[in-house]
Design a protein around this motif. Structure first.
Motif, mmCIF file in Angstrom:
data_model
loop_
_atom_site.group_PDB
_atom_site.id
_atom_site.type_symbol
_atom_site.label_atom_id
_atom_site.label_comp_id
_atom_site.label_asym_id
_atom_site.label_seq_id
_atom_site.Cartn_x
_atom_site.Cartn_y
_atom_site.Cartn_z
ATOM 1 N N MET A 50 0.833 -1.193 0.000
ATOM 2 C CA MET A 50 0.000 0.000 0.000
ATOM 3 C C MET A 50 0.875 1.254 0.000
ATOM 4 O O MET A 50 1.931 1.270 0.612
ATOM 5 N N THR A 51 0.392 2.274 -0.645
ATOM 6 C CA THR A 51 1.104 3.546 -0.639
ATOM 7 C C THR A 51 0.728 4.328 0.621
ATOM 8 O O THR A 51 -0.232 3.974 1.322
ATOM 9 N N HIS A 52 1.484 5.382 0.863
ATOM 10 C CA HIS A 52 1.169 6.233 2.014
ATOM 11 C C HIS A 52 -0.248 6.794 1.892
ATOM 12 O O HIS A 52 -0.984 6.873 2.874
ATOM 13 N N ARG A 53 -0.613 7.180 0.687
ATOM 14 C CA ARG A 53 -1.947 7.764 0.490
ATOM 15 C C ARG A 53 -3.051 6.736 0.723
ATOM 16 O O ARG A 53 -4.106 7.070 1.255
ATOM 17 N N GLU A 54 -2.808 5.496 0.348
ATOM 18 C CA GLU A 54 -3.787 4.434 0.626
ATOM 19 C C GLU A 54 -3.895 4.175 2.123
ATOM 20 O O GLU A 54 -4.992 3.971 2.649
ATOM 21 N N HIS A 55 -2.757 4.195 2.802
ATOM 22 C CA HIS A 55 -2.771 4.041 4.261
ATOM 23 C C HIS A 55 -3.534 5.189 4.917
ATOM 24 O O HIS A 55 -4.283 4.980 5.865
ATOM 25 N N LEU A 56 -3.332 6.384 4.400
ATOM 26 C CA LEU A 56 -4.025 7.551 4.941
ATOM 27 C C LEU A 56 -5.532 7.415 4.749
ATOM 28 O O LEU A 56 -6.305 7.673 5.675
ATOM 29 N N ALA A 57 -5.951 6.986 3.581
ATOM 30 C CA ALA A 57 -7.382 6.793 3.314
ATOM 31 C C ALA A 57 -7.954 5.732 4.250
ATOM 32 O O ALA A 57 -9.065 5.882 4.781
ATOM 33 N N GLN A 58 -7.200 4.671 4.467
ATOM 34 C CA GLN A 58 -7.653 3.618 5.376
ATOM 35 C C GLN A 58 -7.762 4.142 6.803
ATOM 36 O O GLN A 58 -8.746 3.872 7.500
ATOM 37 N N ALA A 59 -6.786 4.907 7.236
ATOM 38 C CA ALA A 59 -6.828 5.488 8.578
ATOM 39 C C ALA A 59 -8.027 6.413 8.727
ATOM 40 O O ALA A 59 -8.706 6.397 9.761
ATOM 41 N N ASP A 60 -8.299 7.199 7.697
ATOM 42 C CA ASP A 60 -9.460 8.092 7.735
ATOM 43 C C ASP A 60 -10.761 7.289 7.876
ATOM 44 O O ASP A 60 -11.663 7.689 8.613
ATOM 45 N N ARG A 61 -10.853 6.162 7.161
ATOM 46 C CA ARG A 61 -12.043 5.308 7.274
ATOM 47 C C ARG A 61 -12.169 4.745 8.684
ATOM 48 O O ARG A 61 -13.263 4.714 9.251
ATOM 49 N N PHE A 62 -11.056 4.282 9.241
ATOM 50 C CA PHE A 62 -11.086 3.728 10.600
ATOM 51 C C PHE A 62 -11.521 4.791 11.605
ATOM 52 O O PHE A 62 -12.291 4.512 12.526
ATOM 53 N N ILE A 63 -11.013 5.997 11.443
ATOM 54 C CA ILE A 63 -11.368 7.090 12.354
ATOM 55 C C ILE A 63 -12.855 7.405 12.248
ATOM 56 O O ILE A 63 -13.539 7.546 13.264
ATOM 57 N N ALA A 64 -13.357 7.509 11.037
ATOM 58 C CA ALA A 64 -14.791 7.800 10.841
ATOM 59 C C ALA A 64 -15.651 6.699 11.447
ATOM 60 O O ALA A 64 -16.652 6.983 12.129
ATOM 61 N N GLU A 65 -15.281 5.458 11.207
ATOM 62 C CA GLU A 65 -16.039 4.333 11.761
ATOM 63 C C GLU A 65 -16.006 4.343 13.286
ATOM 64 O O GLU A 65 -17.024 4.114 13.936
#
Length: 85
Positions: A1-16
């Motif tokens: 995964m790229t940094h940007r993909e990790h960031l998107a995943q982290a954002d999803r986890f935070i929202a959830e």
């Protein structure tokens, strides 16, 4: 995964996690209104809030790595430009 993909995943986890926290607060309020014990739901809320803090720290780490990668890319580009000139 790229940094940007990790960031998107982290954002999803935070929202959830924020959604789960909101739902847990509703559960606590309902339990309280109905005269039930809130010890276990409050304990779960604290655990969810702790997870949120970890996810937010992790997101900050990803952002720092993104910034460092951008700086390195700019430095390489600048050094390549100076070699050509």
């Amino acid at each position: 995964m790229t940094h940007r993909e990790h960031l998107a995943q982290a954002d999803r986890f935070i929202a959830e996690c924020k959604n789960r926290i909101a739902r847990q607060r509703e559960i606590i309020a309902t339990a309280y209104e109905n005269g039930h014990s809130t010890d276990i739901p409050v304990s779960m809320l604290r655990a969810l809030e702790e997870n949120l803090r970890f996810f937010e720290r992790h997101r900050h780490l990803i952002l720092d790595q993104l910034k460092n990668a951008d700086r390195q890319r700019l430095a390489r580009t600048a050094s390549q430009s100076s070699v050509r000139n």
